[in-house]
Design an enzyme around this catalytic site. Sequence first.
Site, short mmCIF file in Angstrom:
data_model
loop_
_atom_site.label_atom_id
_atom_site.label_comp_id
_atom_site.label_asym_id
_atom_site.label_seq_id
_atom_site.Cartn_x
_atom_site.Cartn_y
_atom_site.Cartn_z
CG ASP A 58 -0.54 0.15 2.65
OD1 ASP A 58 0.82 0.41 2.53
OD2 ASP A 58 -1.06 0.28 3.56
CG HIS A 59 -0.98 4.89 1.44
ND1 HIS A 59 -2.04 3.84 1.27
CD2 HIS A 59 -0.79 5.40 2.30
CE1 HIS A 59 -2.58 4.26 2.48
NE2 HIS A 59 -1.89 5.06 3.27
CB CYS B 214 -0.15 -2.88 4.50
SG CYS B 214 -0.20 -3.93 6.02
N GLY B 215 1.17 -1.08 6.49
CA GLY B 215 1.82 -0.45 7.61
C GLY B 215 2.29 -1.32 8.65
N GLY C 27 1.62 -5.03 8.11
CA GLY C 27 1.37 -6.19 7.73
C GLY C 27 0.32 -7.11 8.20
CB VAL C 28 -2.03 -6.97 11.07
CG1 VAL C 28 -3.52 -7.68 11.30
CG2 VAL C 28 -0.87 -6.99 11.76
CG HIS D 88 7.85 -25.51 11.76
ND1 HIS D 88 8.21 -25.59 13.03
CD2 HIS D 88 9.13 -26.07 11.23
CE1 HIS D 88 9.12 -25.68 13.44
NE2 HIS D 88 9.83 -26.39 12.33
NE ARG E 7 7.22 -31.61 14.80
CZ ARG E 7 8.44 -31.56 14.26
NH1 ARG E 7 9.31 -32.56 13.76
NH2 ARG E 7 9.05 -30.50 14.83
CG HIS E 8 6.50 -29.26 10.40
ND1 HIS E 8 5.89 -28.69 11.44
CD2 HIS E 8 7.66 -29.61 10.49
CE1 HIS E 8 7.07 -28.76 12.22
NE2 HIS E 8 8.26 -29.25 11.59
NE ARG F 65 1.84 -30.76 14.16
CZ ARG F 65 2.84 -30.83 14.82
NH1 ARG F 65 4.08 -30.17 14.60
NH2 ARG F 65 3.21 -31.76 15.76
#
Length: 152
Positions: free
Chosen positions: A8-9, A66-67, A69-70, A99, A133-134, A137
């Site tokens: 984003d900006h 982004c600001g 990352g979320v 993982h 194992r990963h 999952r």
Amino acid sequence: MKLAIGNDHSALAIKAEVIEHLNERGDVELVDVGTNSPESFDYAVSAYRVARLVADGEVDGGILICGTGVGISLAANKVHGIRACVCSEPYSAELSKRHNNSNIICFGARVVGPEVAKQIVDAWMDAEFEGGRHARRVAQIMEIEQTQHLSC
């Protein structure tokens, strides 16, 4: 390796530094989906563009900024087949690939500086999925995505 990158900006400057770093590595072909403008830009647009390229197999993975990352990771994860992880340091980035077989790495331009961003990208790119194992999952994650259930 072919990667898509989007932002984003708020992430223009750090994206430019990451692109320069990846060009110096010399082992990456980049598809930049933007934005390349300082005007306000909705992160979901870049998230969708990168996630579609990854999900459709047109690129090997993606980088989203982004600001924080979320928001951009949440948007990318809405695309079927995407495992986008927001990471603020290299260790989590590495393990997200080893993982969780993450196919998009995300981080925040307001959270990490350019040197840490480069370390995050390198750790993620240089890691390989361990399977074992990963794999079970990751298959469970994909089952939840496909069916909205988990057979336990």
